[in-house]
Design an enzyme around this catalytic site. Structure first.
Site, mmCIF file in Angstrom:
data_model
loop_
_atom_site.group_PDB
_atom_site.id
_atom_site.type_symbol
_atom_site.label_atom_id
_atom_site.label_comp_id
_atom_site.label_asym_id
_atom_site.label_seq_id
_atom_site.Cartn_x
_atom_site.Cartn_y
_atom_site.Cartn_z
ATOM 1 N N LYS A 251 1.024 -1.192 -0.372
ATOM 2 C CA LYS A 251 0.050 0.156 0.211
ATOM 3 C C LYS A 251 1.252 1.496 -0.044
ATOM 4 O O LYS A 251 1.133 1.244 0.615
ATOM 5 C CB LYS A 251 -1.062 0.202 0.836
ATOM 6 C CG LYS A 251 -1.815 1.045 1.463
ATOM 7 C CD LYS A 251 -2.756 1.187 3.356
ATOM 8 C CE LYS A 251 -2.991 2.385 3.140
ATOM 9 N NZ LYS A 251 -4.058 2.387 4.088
ATOM 10 N N LYS A 263 -9.975 12.669 8.804
ATOM 11 C CA LYS A 263 -9.834 12.049 9.901
ATOM 12 C C LYS A 263 -9.333 13.902 11.062
ATOM 13 O O LYS A 263 -9.296 14.104 10.988
ATOM 14 C CB LYS A 263 -8.145 11.606 10.089
ATOM 15 C CG LYS A 263 -7.877 10.260 9.249
ATOM 16 C CD LYS A 263 -6.567 9.625 9.255
ATOM 17 C CE LYS A 263 -6.515 8.410 8.502
ATOM 18 N NZ LYS A 263 -7.356 7.050 9.483
ATOM 19 N N GLU A 335 -9.414 4.481 1.679
ATOM 20 C CA GLU A 335 -9.592 4.045 1.017
ATOM 21 C C GLU A 335 -8.220 3.017 0.982
ATOM 22 O O GLU A 335 -7.684 2.819 -0.730
ATOM 23 C CB GLU A 335 -8.407 5.681 0.719
ATOM 24 C CG GLU A 335 -6.759 5.552 0.847
ATOM 25 C CD GLU A 335 -6.675 5.252 2.749
ATOM 26 O OE1 GLU A 335 -7.323 5.254 3.191
ATOM 27 O OE2 GLU A 335 -5.486 5.215 3.182
ATOM 28 N N ARG A 337 -7.742 0.306 0.715
ATOM 29 C CA ARG A 337 -8.227 -1.569 0.049
ATOM 30 C C ARG A 337 -8.557 -0.731 -1.286
ATOM 31 O O ARG A 337 -8.667 -1.887 -2.223
ATOM 32 C CB ARG A 337 -9.409 -1.487 1.437
ATOM 33 C CG ARG A 337 -10.576 -1.464 1.052
ATOM 34 C CD ARG A 337 -11.679 -1.078 2.384
ATOM 35 N NE ARG A 337 -11.211 -1.285 3.951
ATOM 36 C CZ ARG A 337 -11.644 -0.925 4.542
ATOM 37 N NH1 ARG A 337 -12.491 -1.559 5.054
ATOM 38 N NH2 ARG A 337 -10.731 -0.371 5.730
HETATM 39 N N1 BES Z 1 -4.266 4.456 6.863
HETATM 40 C C1 BES Z 1 -5.784 3.760 7.520
HETATM 41 C C2 BES Z 1 -5.122 2.990 8.813
HETATM 42 C C3 BES Z 1 -4.547 3.650 9.583
HETATM 43 C C4 BES Z 1 -4.606 3.950 11.034
HETATM 44 C C5 BES Z 1 -2.828 2.494 10.001
HETATM 45 C C6 BES Z 1 -3.944 4.305 11.906
HETATM 46 C C7 BES Z 1 -2.350 3.152 11.073
HETATM 47 C C8 BES Z 1 -3.041 4.141 12.642
HETATM 48 C C9 BES Z 1 -6.574 3.229 7.419
HETATM 49 O O1 BES Z 1 -6.357 4.120 5.881
HETATM 50 C C10 BES Z 1 -7.696 3.937 7.825
HETATM 51 O O2 BES Z 1 -8.238 4.745 8.363
HETATM 52 N N2 BES Z 1 -8.848 2.632 7.755
HETATM 53 C C11 BES Z 1 -9.774 3.085 8.806
HETATM 54 C C12 BES Z 1 -10.587 2.412 8.123
HETATM 55 C C13 BES Z 1 -12.441 2.634 8.851
HETATM 56 C C14 BES Z 1 -12.485 3.812 7.473
HETATM 57 C C15 BES Z 1 -13.510 1.525 7.887
HETATM 58 C C16 BES Z 1 -9.761 3.111 10.022
HETATM 59 O O3 BES Z 1 -8.977 1.940 10.512
HETATM 60 O O4 BES Z 1 -9.763 3.289 11.248
HETATM 61 ZN ZN ZN Z 2 -4.754 4.303 5.003
HETATM 62 ZN ZN ZN Z 3 -7.590 5.948 5.554
#
Ligand code: BES
Ligand code: ZN
Ligand code: ZN
Length: 482
Positions: A251, A263, A335, A337
């Protein structure tokens, strides 16, 4: 940062040397050392150190704990080497006797573990500091001599150094801020690293990405000022028939603001790391010629940032991924995925025997396992076992989680083939894994969700606060052991 060499004795220039000491050996130390150990609570625990004044008043000696003698492993040697290097980081030239305690272990694995401990614990990312601040943060160590003799140790060390170089390369990329490590800057780094390396790099620009119908990459890129990029890297062993063909996927979100599903400010703080999977895949590819892996490997790296520009994808938008499936994007922060859907589709179209994918995909993986563990998901037990064996050797920790069929219906969409998030507020890492599985066809597939294992909050063991370079040692081990 220091370089590591092997020699049959410590050089005269070395101003510090270790005395590796198991828990049993503490009581057998010469009287002066033994009483110093007792006074200061040195028990020979793995990674414990105690600085002693040297015999001639110049060279200092450092007791380095190994734990119980009979339980010594390469994992503990790595820890002990890291502790020693940290303890003597103010010296320029030092020597270590750790190999003399490794007779019962695989020699090349022990040497590699020691070199990793020495170099990775003294890695620094000081490029962005002013000169005076850089001086303060600098490690003085220049040369570390591993005292050892034996056949093939030089070649073993060369291989180990190539892997360590790759880990440091991955750390550098992850530590680089999101505003400067754009997809274009990532491509420039990939070009530089693969020039004359035996790894072939192919770069797709935005026009090619459109022609190739990488709908997920384009959907995420809608909110960005920087065009997306898509990399493919190819490695073939120079000699011998490849034992397998493996696809690696990483990724490459160079910064994740969340998009319109923005966020929080704390949630965004660490999101320059969202290309750690891509960094691990690129760095691993670069190390493969040096370690002479006997497998054919193709790396797939989708690159874009996830921003909120005027045409950013809106929650509810639908795109068509490379494999033809349509996806309703209900949360633009899920995003990773989306870009991985395209990369996995390409890997699934290829002649690869297995797909291993690595990503900072969910916060949920870290909620489940904490920061030291990545989450492993696999559709194939044999592939999972290979990765778990490499994890045990490299001490890059992971724990397998399930891909439960009964959660799959959470991804059913009212308007499209799939939605990009589940419906329950639980098990987010599992749902993400189930989403990815929709794009790998019937190939054996392993997904490694790094979560926050891509960074460390503390300088401990081989880790230094900041990027860990997680995945490079795990993947090179998996591929060389195949
Ligand atoms: N890049 C993030 C995941 C992440 C968060 C990795 C914190 C390391 C530390 C990913 O793109 C994301 O934001 N995922 C969300 C998914 C949710 C919206 C279904 C998450 O994990 O909250
Ligand atoms: Zn991400
Ligand atoms: Zn994200």
């Amino acid at each position: 940062m220091p370089s590591v060499r092997v020699a049959s004795s410590a050089p005269k220039s070395a101003t510090a040397i270790d005395i590796p000491t198991s828990t049993e050996a503490v009581s057998k130390l010469p009287a002066a050392r033994k009483s110093a150990a007792q006074r200061q609570g040195f028990e020979g625990k793995t990674g414990q150190t105690l600085v002693l004044a040297g015999g001639d008043g110049k060279q200092i000696e450092v007791l380095v704990g190994l734990g119980p003698a009979k339980e010594l492993t390469t994992v503990k040697l790595r820890k002990a080497a890291a502790a020693f290097a940290r303890t003597v980081s103010k010296h320029e030239s030092v020597a270590t006797n750790l190999m003399s305690h490794a007779e019962d272990l695989d020699q090349s694995a022990a040497l590699a573990a020691i070199a990793e401990g020495l170099r990775l614990s003294t890695y620094r990312f000081n490029q962005l500091r002013s000169e005076s601040s850089r001086k303060k943060h600098e490690v003085k160590l220049r040369t570390i001599t591993i005292v050892a003799s034996g056949k093939g140790l030089r070649a073993d060390l060369n291989r180990a150094n190539a892997v360590i170089d790759a880990v440091e390369f991955a750390r550098d990329l992850v530590n680089e801020p999101g505003g400067s490590l754009t997809p274009q800057a990532f491509v420039a780094a990939a070009k530089k690293a693969t020039a004359d390396s035996g790894v072939k790099l192919t770069v797709w620009n935005e026009a090619r990405i459109k022609r190739e119908r990488l709908g997920g990459v384009l959907a995420v890129n809608r909110g960005s000022e920087h065009p997306p990029q898509f990399l493919q890297l190819r490695y073939k062993p120079v000699k011998g028939r490849p034992k397998a063909k493996i696809a690696l996927v990483g990724k490459g979100i160079t910064f994740d603001s969340g998009g319109l599903s923005l966020k929080t400010s704390t949630g965004m703080m660490s999101m320059k790391i969202d290309m750690a999977g891509a960094a691990a895949v690129l760095a691993t590819m670069v190390a493969l010629p040096a370690v002479k892996a006997q497998v054919e490997v193709t790396g797939y790296i989708p690159l874009t940032d996830n921003m909120t520009g005027p045409d950013a994808q809106r929650p509810g938008d639908v795109f068509t991924a490379r494999n033809g499936k349509t996806v309703e994007v209900l949360n633009t922060d899920a995003e990773g995925r989306l870009i991985l859907a395209d990369a996995l589709s390409l890997a699934a179209e290829s002649d690869a025997d297995a797909i291993i994918e690595m990503s900072t995909l969910t916060g949920s993986a870290t909620a489940a396992l904490g920061q030291s563990y990545a989450a492993l998901f696999a559709t194939d037990d044999e592939l999972a076992a290979r990765i778990e064996a490499s994890s045990a050797r490299s001490a890059e920790k992971l724990w397998r989680l399930p891909l439960p069929e009964e959660y799959r219906s959470q991804l059913d969409s009212t308007v499209a083939d799939l939605r990009n998030i589940g419906t329950a507020p639980y098990g987010g890492a599992l749902i993400a894994g189930l989403f990815l599985k929709e794009f790998v066809g019937d190939k054996p597939f392993a997904h490694i969700d790094l979560g926050l294992s891509a960074i460390s909050e503390t300088s401990k063991g081989i880790n230094v606060k900041g990027a860990t370079g997680y995945g490079v040692r795990l993947l090179t081990d998996t591929l060389t052991a195949w």
